[in-house]
Design an enzyme around this catalytic site. Structure first.
Site: not given
Ligand code: ADP
Ligand code: MG
Length: 620
Positions: A24, A87, A187, A211
């Site tokens: 991912d 990205k 995704e 998502d």
């Molecule tokens: P992406 O797909 O955009 O790369 P992710 O799915 O990894 O990102 O999501 C990242 C986001 O999720 C960040 O903004 C992070 O702060 C938030 N995040 C991660 N864990 C938590 C949580 N426990 N509660 C709230 N937000 C969270």
């Molecule tokens: Mg993602």
């Protein structure tokens, strides 16, 4: 199974593994997963703690590159040399990003509007493909350490809305990182796979994948049929995500404690806000400190701040459903993806909108990578004993009257794919229709390869041309072709499954392609003759019928003249001159067109008086 190879330079013995990894490649975080002892597993860091690798790069002064947590720390101490959200730039031209420039704290090169975007760090330029490749290399390195072997093949996920340029850029990044990208997977599809949705070929359903990541929000409506995932609609906001929630917290803190304003724009404050946000997903209250200043927030206040943004995502869900022409009760399951869906208020809002319990048992920030690793394992042949291909090497079609090949899925179509076309009968009262399925590029089926045939039976008796027979080809990702024939007026249906289509060797395939090119001209000639003949036969049938049905409203002279043209057409149709056939058809049509109009007027007039309408269908 592992292969041993020796590095001739160092003399090291290196193991090769044929594990295919799932990646991912996210805007905020990236991760790699594989099937470990039968279950999809995200690979953690050396300390066995975190699977997420922040999609952040740091370029040090000596030309070294850091990726992940260490680079994320540099956002605070050395932002100039730290790159994030790569990205967003993949497959983009500068013109695409003009309005969003202020989002990036680093320099995006803009000397040529039409050129692909580049990023400037110190005095060097990097393309988003190169930068993404660095993230992929870090992931590759991580799993190679875990497996103690080299890996070379991967499946990488992309958002469902990614266009060809963005998908190609992702593939290129993989290649640059030393990975052969066997497939680019959407995704939401990967997330569904992680939950085992769509694995059962007989399943038919529509799901929603919500998502919410760090900087982007996507809602996808997927239809799953015969193991094929079709994106019915996507919606979202490419600038809405967890980062915005962090910003809301900062604004709130500044209001309640103006002294914090001096820290404005500092990454330290941003990280504290993120920490508070994450904390509130599990606890009711947060309190912390930054440079001697107190920070506190409770869940209710946070939810009030969040509400308008969450409402925006729900509005997107509404739009997506509208685009797919569906009501929310047609959605059988809702899968949540992305770290921000850990927020209880977000999950609750989604559940309320779709009126369903959401699928959230898997870690939302790992679920896409887990699904990618499952797709990878299927490709590796571990989950099913079937050969997989990305595209169908030869066209697939059916035989139509006169032995013509009517292509339904063209060669080089991406699989899985689905295509269909409508046909009708050519004889009055026809009860059965033979459907013969062929593969190849030649115009005549006799030159192509027959894959199978079946008979659609029990078509209710109808005049020729009236039945609507829909033939659908469904080619799944495993190269299995399912052919369905359905008479739409009566719902009579018949299906076959064909597995042998990749039984051709490379050589046979090449030969078939060469044959089709060499014979293209000759094929064309035969094809146009046969087409003319088919059309003519239809016209002969319908004209005969017309004469019988409207005997009373036609004068003797009209009948005789029509028969004369008809006989001439019958004669040339038996011969081999397509131009003569076309000419005779034209002459007949020209003469009978006004007669047909008159017949139609009479029929309609009768109908207005309540008399029965006869069949005026000419039959095609
Ligand atoms: P992406 O797909 O955009 O790369 P992710 O799915 O990894 O990102 O999501 C990242 C986001 O999720 C960040 O903004 C992070 O702060 C938030 N995040 C991660 N864990 C938590 C949580 N426990 N509660 C709230 N937000 C969270
Ligand atoms: Mg993602």
């Amino acid at each position: 199974m592992a292969k041993i190879s020796i590095n001739l330079g160092t003399g090291d013995v290196q193991k090769e593994t044929n594990v295919i990894i799932g990646i991912d490649l996210g805007t905020t975080n990236s991760l790699v997963a594989y099937i470990k002892d039968g279950s999809a597993t995200a690979v953690k860091d050396e300390n066995g703690k975190h699977a997420l690798v922040p999609s952040v790069l740091y370029f040090d002064k000596e030309g070294g590159i850091l990726v992940g947590d260490l680079a994320k720390e540099k956002l605070v101490s050395d932002p100039e040399r730290t790159i994030y959200s790569v990205k967003r730039l993949l497959g983009k031209q500068f013109g695409d990003l003009k309005e969003k420039q202020q989002f990036f704290s680093y320099k995006i090169i803009d000397d040529d509007q039409a050129a692909m975007v580049k990023v400037k760090v110190a005095d060097k330029f990097y393309s988003p493909v190169q930068l993404s490749a660095e993230i992929l290399k870090a992931l590759k390195h991580r799993i190679e350490k875990e497996l103690n072997a080299n890996v070379s093949k991967a499946v990488i996920t992309v958002p469902a809305y990614f266009n060809d340029a963005q998908r190609q850029a992702t593939r290129d990044a993989g290649k640059l990182a030393g990975l052969e990208v066997l497939r680019i997977v959407n995704e939401p599809t990967a997330a569904a796979l992680a939950y085992g949705i769509g694995r059962d070929q007989s399943e038919e359903e529509i799901i929603a994948v919500y998502d919410l990541g760090g900087g982007t929000f996507d809602i996808s409506i997927l239809q799953i049929q015969n193991g094929i995932f079709e994106v019915l609609a996507t919606n979202g906001d490419t600038f809405l995500g967890g980062d915005d929630f962090d910003q809301l917290i900062i604004e709130h803190w500044k209001l309640t404690n103006p002294a914090l304003s001096k820290l404005e724009g500092q990454a330290g404050l941003r990280l504290a806000a993120e920490e508070a946000k994450k904390h509130l997903s599990f606890e009711e209250k947060y309190s912390g400190q930054i440079e001697g200043l107190n920070l506190s927030l409770d869940r209710t206040t946070f939810e009030t701040l969040l509400q308008p943004l969450v409402q925006k995502t729900i509005d997107s869900c509404k739009s997506a459903l509208k685009d797919a022409a569906l009501s929310s009760d047609k959605i059988s399951r809702v899968v949540v993806v992305g770290g921000s869906t850990r927020i209880p208020f977000v999950k609750k809002s989604i559940g309320e909108f779709f009126k369903k319990k959401v699928y959230d048992e898997l870690n939302p920030d790992e679920v896409v990578a887990l699904g990618a690793s499952i797709q990878a394992d299927i490709l590796a042949g571990n989950q099913k004993d079937i050969l997989l291909l990305d595209v169908t090497p030869l066209s697939l079609g059916i035989e139509t009257v006169g032995g013509l090949m009517d292509g339904i899925i063209p060669r080089n179509s991406k699989v899985p794919t689905k295509a269909g076309r409508q046909y009708t009968t050519s004889v009055d009262g026809q009860k059965n229709l033979k459907v013969s399925v062929f593969q190849g590029e030649r115009d005549l089926v006799k030159d192509n390869r027959k894959l199978g045939e079946f008979i659609l039976q029990n078509i209710p008796p109808m005049p020729a041309g009236l039945p609507k027979i829909e033939i659908t080809f469904i080619l799944d990702a495993d190269g299995i072709l399912i052919v369905k024939a359905k008479e739409l007026r009566s719902n009579t249906e018949q299906t076959i499954e064909i597995r042998s289509q990749y039984g051709l060797s490379e050589e046979e395939m090449a030969k078939m392609l060469i044959d089709s090119m060499q014979n293209a001209e000759a094929d064309m000639k035969v094809r146009s003759l046969l087409e003319a003949r088919n059309e003519s036969n239809n016209i002969i049938l319908s004209t005969d019928k017309f004469l019988k049905q409207h005997d009373q409203i036609l004068s003797t002279e009209e009948k005789e003249k029509t028969k004369e043209f008809l006989d001439k057409l019958k004669k040339v149709t038996a011969a081999d001159n397509k131009d003569a056939i076309n000419l005779a058809m034209e002459q007949l049509n020209e003469y009978t067109a006004p007669l047909a109009h008159r017949a139609m007027d009479v029929t309609i007039a009768k109908a207005m008086k309540g008399e029965e309408i006869g069949n005026i269908d000419k039959g095609v």
